[in-house]
Scaffold this motif. Structure first.
Motif, PDB file in Angstrom:
ATOM      1  N   GLU A  97       0.826  -1.203   0.000  1.00 51.72           N
ATOM      2  CA  GLU A  97       0.000   0.000   0.000  1.00 51.72           C
ATOM      3  C   GLU A  97       0.865   1.260   0.000  1.00 51.72           C
ATOM      4  OE1 GLU A  97      -2.584  -0.505   3.367  1.00 51.72           O
ATOM      5  OE2 GLU A  97      -3.829  -1.973   2.328  1.00 51.72           O
ATOM      6  N   SER A  98       1.894   1.257   0.809  1.00 49.46           N
ATOM      7  CA  SER A  98       2.767   2.421   0.922  1.00 49.46           C
ATOM      8  C   SER A  98       3.540   2.674  -0.364  1.00 49.46           C
ATOM      9  CB  SER A  98       3.739   2.202   2.091  1.00 49.46           C
ATOM     10  OG  SER A  98       4.692   3.223   2.134  1.00 49.46           O
ATOM     11  N   TYR A  99       4.181   1.644  -0.885  1.00 50.62           N
ATOM     12  CA  TYR A  99       5.014   1.820  -2.080  1.00 50.62           C
ATOM     13  C   TYR A  99       4.175   2.040  -3.340  1.00 50.62           C
ATOM     14  CZ  TYR A  99       9.487   1.127   0.178  1.00 50.62           C
ATOM     15  OH  TYR A  99      10.606   1.292   0.949  1.00 50.62           O
ATOM     16  N   CYS A 100       3.085   1.317  -3.467  1.00 46.38           N
ATOM     17  CA  CYS A 100       2.253   1.472  -4.672  1.00 46.38           C
ATOM     18  C   CYS A 100       1.594   2.845  -4.716  1.00 46.38           C
ATOM     19  CB  CYS A 100       1.222   0.357  -4.770  1.00 46.38           C
ATOM     20  SG  CYS A 100       1.971  -1.238  -5.211  1.00 46.38           S
ATOM     21  N   SER A 101       1.267   3.397  -3.571  1.00 46.77           N
ATOM     22  CA  SER A 101       0.660   4.730  -3.588  1.00 46.77           C
ATOM     23  C   SER A 101       1.647   5.764  -4.139  1.00 46.77           C
ATOM     24  CB  SER A 101       0.166   5.129  -2.197  1.00 46.77           C
ATOM     25  OG  SER A 101       1.250   5.329  -1.317  1.00 46.77           O
ATOM     26  N   LEU A 102       2.931   5.561  -3.899  1.00 49.90           N
ATOM     27  CA  LEU A 102       3.941   6.487  -4.431  1.00 49.90           C
ATOM     28  C   LEU A 102       4.041   6.403  -5.949  1.00 49.90           C
ATOM     29  CD1 LEU A 102       6.798   5.962  -1.806  1.00 49.90           C
ATOM     30  CD2 LEU A 102       5.291   7.954  -2.034  1.00 49.90           C
ATOM     31  N   SER A 103       4.035   5.179  -6.466  1.00 50.79           N
ATOM     32  CA  SER A 103       4.154   5.019  -7.924  1.00 50.79           C
ATOM     33  C   SER A 103       2.848   5.382  -8.624  1.00 50.79           C
ATOM     34  CB  SER A 103       4.573   3.599  -8.283  1.00 50.79           C
ATOM     35  OG  SER A 103       3.586   2.665  -7.881  1.00 50.79           O
ATOM     36  N   ASP A 104       1.732   4.964  -8.040  1.00 50.89           N
ATOM     37  CA  ASP A 104       0.435   5.243  -8.660  1.00 50.89           C
ATOM     38  C   ASP A 104       0.172   6.734  -8.791  1.00 50.89           C
ATOM     39  OD1 ASP A 104       0.058   2.508  -8.744  1.00 50.89           O
ATOM     40  OD2 ASP A 104      -1.407   2.461  -7.112  1.00 50.89           O
ATOM     41  N   SER A 105       0.608   7.502  -7.800  1.00 49.12           N
ATOM     42  CA  SER A 105       0.348   8.940  -7.808  1.00 49.12           C
ATOM     43  C   SER A 105       1.360   9.720  -8.637  1.00 49.12           C
ATOM     44  CB  SER A 105       0.366   9.477  -6.372  1.00 49.12           C
ATOM     45  OG  SER A 105       1.685   9.387  -5.842  1.00 49.12           O
ATOM     46  N   GLY A 106       2.449   9.066  -9.016  1.00 48.14           N
ATOM     47  CA  GLY A 106       3.481   9.763  -9.780  1.00 48.14           C
ATOM     48  C   GLY A 106       4.503  10.449  -8.891  1.00 48.14           C
ATOM     49  N   VAL A 144       6.985   9.069  -7.486  1.00 49.59           N
ATOM     50  CA  VAL A 144       8.289   8.526  -7.867  1.00 49.59           C
ATOM     51  C   VAL A 144       8.195   7.993  -9.290  1.00 49.59           C
ATOM     52  CG1 VAL A 144       8.991   7.906  -5.507  1.00 49.59           C
ATOM     53  CG2 VAL A 144       7.820   6.212  -6.923  1.00 49.59           C
ATOM     54  N   SER A 145       9.315   7.982  -9.969  1.00 45.04           N
ATOM     55  CA  SER A 145       9.368   7.439 -11.327  1.00 45.04           C
ATOM     56  C   SER A 145       9.395   5.913 -11.266  1.00 45.04           C
ATOM     57  CB  SER A 145      10.626   7.928 -12.045  1.00 45.04           C
ATOM     58  OG  SER A 145      11.775   7.334 -11.459  1.00 45.04           O
ATOM     59  N   GLU A 146       9.186   5.300 -12.411  1.00 48.85           N
ATOM     60  CA  GLU A 146       9.252   3.836 -12.485  1.00 48.85           C
ATOM     61  C   GLU A 146      10.621   3.343 -12.008  1.00 48.85           C
ATOM     62  OE1 GLU A 146       9.551   0.287 -15.771  1.00 48.85           O
ATOM     63  OE2 GLU A 146       8.783   2.223 -16.427  1.00 48.85           O
ATOM     64  N   LYS A 147      11.674   3.970 -12.485  1.00 53.60           N
ATOM     65  CA  LYS A 147      13.028   3.550 -12.102  1.00 53.60           C
ATOM     66  C   LYS A 147      13.227   3.678 -10.591  1.00 53.60           C
ATOM     67  CE  LYS A 147      17.913   4.229 -13.009  1.00 53.60           C
ATOM     68  NZ  LYS A 147      18.931   4.935 -13.757  1.00 53.60           N
ATOM     69  N   GLU A 148      12.805   4.810 -10.030  1.00 54.84           N
ATOM     70  CA  GLU A 148      12.928   5.010  -8.580  1.00 54.84           C
ATOM     71  C   GLU A 148      12.133   3.957  -7.816  1.00 54.84           C
ATOM     72  OE1 GLU A 148      13.306   9.761  -7.812  1.00 54.84           O
ATOM     73  OE2 GLU A 148      11.450   9.064  -8.777  1.00 54.84           O
ATOM     74  N   TRP A 149      10.934   3.657  -8.315  1.00 53.95           N
ATOM     75  CA  TRP A 149      10.073   2.708  -7.622  1.00 53.95           C
ATOM     76  C   TRP A 149      10.711   1.334  -7.565  1.00 53.95           C
ATOM     77  CZ3 TRP A 149       6.531  -1.422  -8.877  1.00 53.95           C
ATOM     78  CH2 TRP A 149       5.645  -1.723  -7.837  1.00 53.95           C
ATOM     79  N   MET A 161       2.047   2.964 -13.329  1.00 53.25           N
ATOM     80  CA  MET A 161       2.976   3.871 -14.012  1.00 53.25           C
ATOM     81  C   MET A 161       2.834   3.663 -15.516  1.00 53.25           C
ATOM     82  SD  MET A 161       6.155   2.810 -11.558  1.00 53.25           S
ATOM     83  CE  MET A 161       5.657   1.087 -11.678  1.00 53.25           C
ATOM     84  N   GLY A 162       2.627   4.746 -16.238  1.00 54.86           N
ATOM     85  CA  GLY A 162       2.482   4.664 -17.680  1.00 54.86           C
ATOM     86  C   GLY A 162       3.703   4.083 -18.366  1.00 54.86           C
ATOM     87  N   THR A 163       4.891   4.396 -17.856  1.00 58.16           N
ATOM     88  CA  THR A 163       6.116   3.882 -18.469  1.00 58.16           C
ATOM     89  C   THR A 163       6.246   2.378 -18.314  1.00 58.16           C
ATOM     90  OG1 THR A 163       7.363   4.370 -16.441  1.00 58.16           O
ATOM     91  CG2 THR A 163       7.410   6.034 -18.212  1.00 58.16           C
ATOM     92  N   TYR A 164       5.535   1.812 -17.352  1.00 65.50           N
ATOM     93  CA  TYR A 164       5.525   0.360 -17.173  1.00 65.50           C
ATOM     94  C   TYR A 164       4.373  -0.276 -17.966  1.00 65.50           C
ATOM     95  CZ  TYR A 164       5.649  -4.220 -14.934  1.00 65.50           C
ATOM     96  OH  TYR A 164       5.722  -5.567 -14.719  1.00 65.50           O
ATOM     97  N   LEU A 165       3.205   0.336 -17.902  1.00 68.64           N
ATOM     98  CA  LEU A 165       2.010  -0.244 -18.522  1.00 68.64           C
ATOM     99  C   LEU A 165       2.009  -0.159 -20.043  1.00 68.64           C
ATOM    100  CD1 LEU A 165      -0.795  -1.527 -18.385  1.00 68.64           C
ATOM    101  CD2 LEU A 165      -1.720   0.755 -17.955  1.00 68.64           C
ATOM    102  N   ARG A 166       2.370   0.977 -20.593  1.00 67.74           N
ATOM    103  CA  ARG A 166       2.270   1.161 -22.049  1.00 67.74           C
ATOM    104  C   ARG A 166       3.058   0.115 -22.846  1.00 67.74           C
ATOM    105  NH1 ARG A 166      -0.453   5.687 -23.641  1.00 67.74           N
ATOM    106  NH2 ARG A 166      -0.970   7.154 -21.976  1.00 67.74           N
TER     107      ARG A 166
END
Length: 150
Positions: A37-46, A48-53, A102-107
């Motif tokens: 929950e903690s980490y995904c909220s950071l990536s989902d909201s933008g 952090v970047s995909e690489k950072e996540w 993250m769009g950079t992961y999903l696309r």
């Protein structure tokens, strides 16, 4: 009232969600849930970047971000039954995708599995700054699909 559009989620609907199983492989259940929950909220909201996540997740388990990303990607399973259903719907309905990720992961995943063309609209949380279940993300999807919520 006629249905004109159908909005799908990606992870957990069209494709398996790699996050829950990844966290459970590395942490006890209660900690896995909290960390996810903690980490995904950071990536989902933008935030952090995909690489950072992926790098941040890697630091939790003594792996590189690339290794963690590969673990996530290898565990993806497309639900072919849902994809066939969407292909049947496509001629009659506008189809939208609304996903917390993250769009950079999903696309690239959508492109790899030839799914991009199924959707009239892609709403990806970290690109629009809105995260489900915030009603605004659904209103954005409806607006981009040019349909009303009725």
């Amino acid at each position: 009232m006629q249905t004109r559009a159908i909005i799908f989620d990606f992870f957990g609907v069209i494709c398996s969600n790699p996050a829950p199983s990844w966290f459970l492989r590395h942490f006890p259940a209660d900690e896995a849930k909290r960390l996810q929950e903690s980490y995904c909220s950071l990536s989902d909201s933008g935030a952090v970047s995909e690489k950072e996540w992926f790098t941040n997740l890697g630091s939790l388990v003594a792996k590189t971000g690339a290794e963690v990303r590969d673990e996530f990607t290898r565990s993806l399973e497309i639900n072919d039954e849902v994809v066939r259903f969407m292909k049947k719907l496509k001629p009659s309905y506008k189809l939208g995708l609304c996903s917390n990720t993250m769009g950079t992961y999903l696309r690239p995943i959508l492109q790899q599995y030839a799914l991009t063309e199924l959707f009239d609209v892609l709403i990806i949380s970290n690109e629009c700054g809105l995260v489900k279940p915030d009603p605004r993300i659904f209103r954005l999807a409806l607006k981009k699909l040019s349909v009303r919520s009725e």
